[in-house]
Design an enzyme around this catalytic site. Structure first.
Site, short mmCIF file in Angstrom:
data_model
loop_
_atom_site.label_atom_id
_atom_site.label_comp_id
_atom_site.label_asym_id
_atom_site.label_seq_id
_atom_site.Cartn_x
_atom_site.Cartn_y
_atom_site.Cartn_z
N CYS A 6 -4.80 2.36 -3.59
CA CYS A 6 -3.54 2.87 -3.05
C CYS A 6 -2.38 1.90 -3.27
CB CYS A 6 -3.64 3.22 -1.57
SG CYS A 6 -4.95 4.39 -1.21
N LYS A 59 -10.32 -0.08 10.66
CA LYS A 59 -10.50 -1.29 9.86
C LYS A 59 -10.86 -2.48 10.73
CE LYS A 59 -7.01 0.06 6.42
NZ LYS A 59 -7.75 0.33 5.18
N ASP A 62 3.42 -4.04 8.16
CA ASP A 62 2.14 -3.38 7.98
C ASP A 62 1.06 -4.41 8.27
OD1 ASP A 62 -0.22 -2.34 7.07
OD2 ASP A 62 0.56 -1.62 5.16
N GLN A 115 -4.19 -5.21 7.34
CA GLN A 115 -5.17 -6.19 6.87
C GLN A 115 -5.05 -7.51 7.62
OE1 GLN A 115 -7.64 -5.47 4.91
NE2 GLN A 115 -6.94 -3.46 4.18
N HIS A 165 0.88 -1.17 0.00
CA HIS A 165 0.00 0.00 0.00
C HIS A 165 0.92 1.22 0.00
CE1 HIS A 165 -2.79 2.96 1.75
NE2 HIS A 165 -3.79 2.13 1.52
C1 LIG Z 1 -2.33 -2.81 3.68
C2 LIG Z 1 -2.67 -1.42 4.11
N1 LIG Z 1 -1.70 -0.62 4.57
C3 LIG Z 1 -1.93 0.63 4.98
C4 LIG Z 1 -3.20 1.17 4.92
C5 LIG Z 1 -3.39 2.57 5.38
O1 LIG Z 1 -4.30 2.66 6.42
P1 LIG Z 1 -4.82 4.09 6.90
O2 LIG Z 1 -5.32 4.78 5.68
O3 LIG Z 1 -5.88 3.77 7.88
O4 LIG Z 1 -3.66 4.79 7.51
C6 LIG Z 1 -4.25 0.38 4.42
C7 LIG Z 1 -5.62 0.88 4.29
O5 LIG Z 1 -5.98 1.77 3.58
C8 LIG Z 1 -3.97 -0.94 4.00
O6 LIG Z 1 -4.94 -1.72 3.52
#
Ligand SMILES: Cc1ncc(COP(=O)(O)O)c(C=O)c1O
Lengths: 144, 445
Positions: B400, B260, B234, B237, B157
């Site tokens: 993203c 999430k 990270d 998920q 991401h």
């Molecule tokens: C794998 C992963 N990493 C990072 C993020 C970033 O999360 P957030 O936008 O809540 O900071 C997300 C979700 O958008 C994600 O699915």
């Protein structure tokens, strides 16, 4: 669904008009819709020695609405002066931003009125506007 | 005090069945009654919410916890001696403890952030500050320079790619990545070479938000630690869907977002090993994170306070604790099992539809409860619009993860993602909707 995706839009998204860039453009603009990554490169060609548009050519990829919209823009522009096309882009923008309250004017926008249904879908207005914004930008860049 | 969510509480009192195996239909129905939004209609159809990968819905227990806090105990934490301030501080720190237990960490290893994005930026910026000489000798191990390498993966991401891109640009380090194989798994053969003696940071996602693939964390951690790299996970998920055990995984840092995992927006978590957090210079500075301040210098509190500058997200933190409580009552293992079966149903159903290509693990391969797919000749926005007309909410676009999409030769996909409240009927309705969309847009004409 059928209000948004009128048959002409579905047809044009498969068989676009004005697709493919050509040498000799007066100006060219590249636009990206950052939310979906849709892109377009659009050219404005002028009749030599005049400020009348001879052709709009474009390449890009995107959703059915953005693709059909580029074709409809390419259909509308030829024969118009730069100023005329500029004011029609403004009209189209006003209709698109009206949240369904302003019907686009068929006399001035031709088949592009098929995109009228998009204005009720605020998330999709940018898709419909992409080619027109590129056209506006190309007009602004084209030497007088 | 956290209260048991009403219908789940009733279930566990009357039916001691909330124990093992995938969630039963009555259990899922009971769960759904805890989420008011799931009873709503969209475009004249009952909502089918298949966008939990972007953000989950919230049970009443979480909503009530936040409201109750604002109604009865609202005040600033760690700043004041009045009764409400003390109550709020206690509750805020209890919430930290709940998160710590959920992930197998010590209380002081849990740092509140706004979301995972801020947590990952915190680590990267703090390392940048160390490189500039902040943090003294203790922070020497975080300094980067020319010749050092940061390794990520091609499936990240943007939240776990751009902070490292920027850190590399600021420090002169080189960013490298582990490529993705055609089946959506990481090229571990390449990883073994990409991760080498120059690697200082290895940052990767536990579960891909696009592919649904579960990465081999233990193998990657072993490769990273063998060369002395810091390992950053990270867990956006994974924490909500599989659970997270930072002690067992032995990662150095991990990041995830509350929104999430049934929690409120505005709160996320950075986990870091105690000795690392205390050696890392701060990122954001200001109130509530210092011991002594003069006009010239400041001394900072130990972790976690050294990373929590400014007035904190108290209601959100205790809301997240209520969310974790909810997940614990249902049980992450059972949630994961339920979602794995929905993920299998998604990939099997989609694979049968002509013109559809599912990215990531194929039928029979492990995947979480999500699937992203391309429809030949139809843009994801059009697919999503068609489904939305039927009340079905999916995500469209690049999610993203542009480099990942480029790797598979597409600019965007449509993604359906499930959670504990998603039913098989909803997945079936979604699959019917996709079939109808391919017919409407004339995929086979
Ligand atoms: C794998 C992963 N990493 C990072 C993020 C970033 O999360 P957030 O936008 O809540 O900071 C997300 C979700 O958008 C994600 O699915």
């Amino acid at each position: 669904m059928e209000m948004l995706y009128q048959q002409v839009i579905l047809d044009l998204s498969r068989k676009p008009h004005g697709f493919g860039l050509q040498d000799g453009a007066a100006a060219e603009s590249h636009q990206v819709n950052p939310t979906c990554g849709d892109e377009i490169t659009l050219q404005v060609h002028l009749e030599p020695g005049t400020d009348r548009i001879s052709a709009v050519r474009w390449e890009g990829h995107g959703c059915a609405i953005s693709q059909a919209s580029a074709s409809l823009f390419a259909d509308l522009a030829p024969g118009l002066t730069r100023e005329d096309l500029g004011s029609r882009i403004e009209l189209f923008r006003t209709a698109m931003r009206s949240k369904g309250t302003i019907e686009p004017d068929e006399d001035l926008l031709g088949d592009a009125v098929a995109l009228g249904g998009v204005s009720k879908y605020s998330a999709r207005v940018k898709c419909a506007m992409l080619a027109w914004v590129a056209g506006e930008d190309a007009l602004a860049q084209a030497p007088a | 005090m956290l209260t048991l969510p009403r219908t789940i509480a009733a279930m566990s009192a009357t039916a001691p069945a909330l124990q093992a195996g995938p969630l039963s239909d009555p259990e899922i129905q009971a769960i759904r009654r805890d989420f008011p939004i799931l009873a709503s209609s969209v475009n004249g159809h009952p909502l089918v919410y298949l966008d939990s990968g972007a953000t989950s819905q919230k049970p009443t227990g979480v909503l009530d916890t936040e409201r109750e806090f604002y109604e009865r105990r609202n005040s600033a934490v760690h700043r004041g001696a009045h009764t409400l301030a003390a109550l709020a501080t206690e509750e805020f720190e209890d919430a930290r403890g709940a998160v710590a237990r959920f992930i197998g960490a010590g209380d002081d290893e849990v740092v509140w952030t706004s979301n995972a994005t801020e947590a990952l930026n915190l680590v990267a910026y703090a390392m940048g500050n160390a490189t500039l000489g902040r943090g003294g000798e203790a922070s020497a191990r975080f300094r980067l320079g020319a010749g050092d390498e940061i390794v990520v993966t091609e499936m990240e991401h943007h939240a776990n790619l751009l902070p490292w891109q920027e850190l590399a640009a600021r420090t002169g380090a080189t960013l490298r990545y582990i490529p993705i194989a055609d089946d959506g798994t990481l090229r571990m053969d390449v990883a073994a070479e990409t991760i080498n003696s120059r690697t200082r940071v290895l940052a990767f996602t536990h579960v891909s938000n696009v592919l649904g693939v579960i990465n081999p964390v233990a193998d990657l951690v072993a490769l990273g630690h063998a060369v002395g790299a810091l390992v950053v996970l990270d867990a956006c998920q994974s924490a909500p869907h599989l659970g997270l055990d930072v002690a067992a995984l032995d990662v150095d840092f991990a990041a995830f977002s509350g929104h999430k995992m049934l929690g409120p927006t505005g709160v996320g978590v950075l986990y870091g090993k105690r000795e690392l957090l205390n050696a890392l210079p701060p990122f954001l500075v200001g109130g509530s994170m210092i011991t002594t301040v003069t006009m010239e210098t400041a001394e900072y509190l130990p972790a976690p306070q050294r990373f929590e500058a400014g007035t904190q997200r108290v209601a959100q933190a205790i809301g997240l604790a209520a969310a974790i409580h909810y997940l614990d009552v249902v049980g992450l293992a059972r949630i994961a099992e339920h979602e794995a079966s929905l993920g299998a149903m998604l990939v099997e159903g989609l694979s049968l539809i002509p013109g559809i290509r599912v990215l990531g693990p194929g039928i029979g391969q492990p995947r979480v409860g999500l699937a992203s797919f391309d429809v030949a000749g139809v843009h994801s926005h059009d697919v999503g619009q068609f489904l939305d007309d039927r009340g079905i909410a999916v995500r469209v676009g690049h999610h993203c993860a542009q480099p990942l999409h480029r790797r598979f030769g597409v600019t965007s996909t449509t993604r359906a993602s499930a959670y504990l409240y998603t039913t098989r009927d909803e997945v079936a309705e979604f699959l019917d909707g996709v079939v109808a969309a391919t017919e409407f847009f004339g995929v086979n004409s």
